[in-house]
Design a protein around this motif. Structure first.
Motif, PDB file in Angstrom:
ATOM      1  N   ASP A 130       0.822  -1.216   0.000  1.00 63.06           N
ATOM      2  CA  ASP A 130       0.000   0.000   0.000  1.00 63.06           C
ATOM      3  C   ASP A 130       0.856   1.267   0.000  1.00 63.06           C
ATOM      4  OD1 ASP A 130       1.079  -0.302   2.483  1.00 63.06           O
ATOM      5  OD2 ASP A 130      -0.779   0.043   3.603  1.00 63.06           O
ATOM      6  N   PHE A 131       2.140   1.110  -0.361  1.00 61.70           N
ATOM      7  CA  PHE A 131       3.027   2.279  -0.344  1.00 61.70           C
ATOM      8  C   PHE A 131       2.597   3.282  -1.408  1.00 61.70           C
ATOM      9  CE2 PHE A 131       6.928   4.662  -1.273  1.00 61.70           C
ATOM     10  CZ  PHE A 131       7.268   5.049   0.005  1.00 61.70           C
ATOM     11  N   VAL A 132       2.625   4.555  -1.034  1.00 62.55           N
ATOM     12  CA  VAL A 132       2.300   5.630  -1.977  1.00 62.55           C
ATOM     13  C   VAL A 132       3.495   6.578  -2.014  1.00 62.55           C
ATOM     14  CG1 VAL A 132       0.766   7.595  -2.427  1.00 62.55           C
ATOM     15  CG2 VAL A 132      -0.184   5.463  -1.530  1.00 62.55           C
ATOM     16  N   CYS A 133       3.955   6.914  -3.204  1.00 60.32           N
ATOM     17  CA  CYS A 133       5.123   7.787  -3.321  1.00 60.32           C
ATOM     18  C   CYS A 133       4.831   9.124  -2.613  1.00 60.32           C
ATOM     19  CB  CYS A 133       5.465   8.031  -4.797  1.00 60.32           C
ATOM     20  SG  CYS A 133       6.855   9.162  -4.984  1.00 60.32           S
ATOM     21  N   PRO A 134       5.673   9.527  -1.651  1.00 55.84           N
ATOM     22  CA  PRO A 134       5.388  10.776  -0.937  1.00 55.84           C
ATOM     23  C   PRO A 134       5.573  12.018  -1.802  1.00 55.84           C
ATOM     24  CG  PRO A 134       7.488   9.860  -0.220  1.00 55.84           C
ATOM     25  CD  PRO A 134       6.873   8.847  -1.153  1.00 55.84           C
ATOM     26  N   VAL A 135       6.247  11.852  -2.944  1.00 53.14           N
ATOM     27  CA  VAL A 135       6.491  13.012  -3.802  1.00 53.14           C
ATOM     28  C   VAL A 135       5.408  13.166  -4.863  1.00 53.14           C
ATOM     29  CG1 VAL A 135       8.108  14.048  -5.438  1.00 53.14           C
ATOM     30  CG2 VAL A 135       8.961  12.886  -3.391  1.00 53.14           C
ATOM     31  N   CYS A 136       5.137  12.069  -5.629  1.00 55.81           N
ATOM     32  CA  CYS A 136       4.197  12.235  -6.756  1.00 55.81           C
ATOM     33  C   CYS A 136       2.941  11.387  -6.603  1.00 55.81           C
ATOM     34  CB  CYS A 136       4.903  11.940  -8.074  1.00 55.81           C
ATOM     35  SG  CYS A 136       5.347  10.217  -8.261  1.00 55.81           S
ATOM     36  N   LYS A 137       2.788  10.737  -5.423  1.00 54.21           N
ATOM     37  CA  LYS A 137       1.552  10.011  -5.080  1.00 54.21           C
ATOM     38  C   LYS A 137       1.272   8.779  -5.941  1.00 54.21           C
ATOM     39  CE  LYS A 137       0.949  13.426  -2.205  1.00 54.21           C
ATOM     40  NZ  LYS A 137       1.869  13.352  -1.106  1.00 54.21           N
ATOM     41  N   GLN A 138       2.273   8.246  -6.635  1.00 53.60           N
ATOM     42  CA  GLN A 138       2.089   7.019  -7.423  1.00 53.60           C
ATOM     43  C   GLN A 138       2.024   5.818  -6.478  1.00 53.60           C
ATOM     44  OE1 GLN A 138       1.765   6.720 -10.863  1.00 53.60           O
ATOM     45  NE2 GLN A 138       1.618   8.951 -10.773  1.00 53.60           N
TER      46      GLN A 138
END
Ligand SMILES: Cc1cc2nc3c(=O)[nH]c(=O)nc-3n(C[C@H](O)[C@H](O)[C@H](O)COP(=O)(O)O)c2cc1C
Length: 209
Positions: free
Chosen positions: A193-201
């Motif tokens: 469930d990881f979401v990129c903290p920079v671009c939300k991918q």
């Protein structure tokens, strides 16, 4: 040679910006340092592939803001993982201009320095710019962010273009890179469930490096 000995060096964290021919841009650096006091001069080392270096070479100007400890990863990602060649970084209505007409954001900035380049040194992968300070101002009273705080408390990582970057093999860590913005996550497994903290991918946009 034990490359990890280099991790013992201490740094701060800054955004260095410039503008040339209508294009504004900036990137995160840890390599800013004061080199003389009279006159006050700063040195910064910027990768030749970074748009920021190419624009500083042309404009002969750069500024630097000292990032505060409360700067979120998203703010660091905007300037430190995204590439100005791909996207506009100063497009969020928070742009201020310094006395040399260079952009910066007051948010998460403890101090501002604007500089005229007096010397450029080709150091291989990077250009070192030495600039004379023409404007110096204190901004936010919050504590400045150190490179160690960014890694240890913010759990931030450093992309390839930074001089202090070390390959995961050398730092003995597995890493995952966001294919969209280049953000690097360090860990043996990437949570589903990881979401990129920079671009939300989502996690599916990451590849093992
Ligand atoms: C913590 C951190 C430290 C960095 N330090 C440097 C540095 O000192 N020099 C450098 O060239 N890039 C450094 N970078 C990488 C640049 O900020 C990054 O490559 C950026 O995307 C370049 O943007 P640009 O192409 O728009 O100039 C650092 C990034 C982070 C997150």
């Amino acid at each position: 040679m034990d490359q990890t000995a280099l991790f013992k060096l201490s740094y701060g964290l800054y955004i260095v910006s410039t503008a040339y021919d209508g294009k504004q841009n900036g990137c995160v650096v840890n390599t800013l340092t004061q080199v003389t006091s009279e006159p006050a001069r700063l040195a910064v080392t910027v990768n030749k592939a970074n748009l920021t270096a190419q624009l500083i070479e042309k404009s002969g100007l750069f500024n630097a803001v000292v990032l505060t400890q409360d700067a979120p990863i998203e703010h660091i990602g905007r300037f430190g993982f995204a590439r100005g060649a791909d996207r506009e970084k100063y497009d969020r209505g928070d742009t201020q201009l310094d006395e040399n007409g260079l952009p910066y954001t007051k948010q998460y900035a403890a101090a501002l320095f604007s500089c005229k380049v007096v010397q450029m040194l080709d150091v291989g992968t990077h250009m070192m710019f030495i600039g004379e300070v023409t404007q110096a101002e204190k901004l936010d009273g919050a504590e400045p962010m150190t490179y160690a705080y960014y890694h240890q408390v913010k759990k931030g990582t450093t992309p390839k273009n930074a001089p202090s970057y070390q390959k995961p093999a050398q730092s003995k860590k597995t890493a995952w890179k966001c294919k969209v913005c280049g953000y690097i996550y360090e860990g043996d497994t990437l949570p589903e469930d990881f979401v990129c903290p920079v671009c939300k991918q989502p996690a599916s946009a990451f590849e093992k490096i």
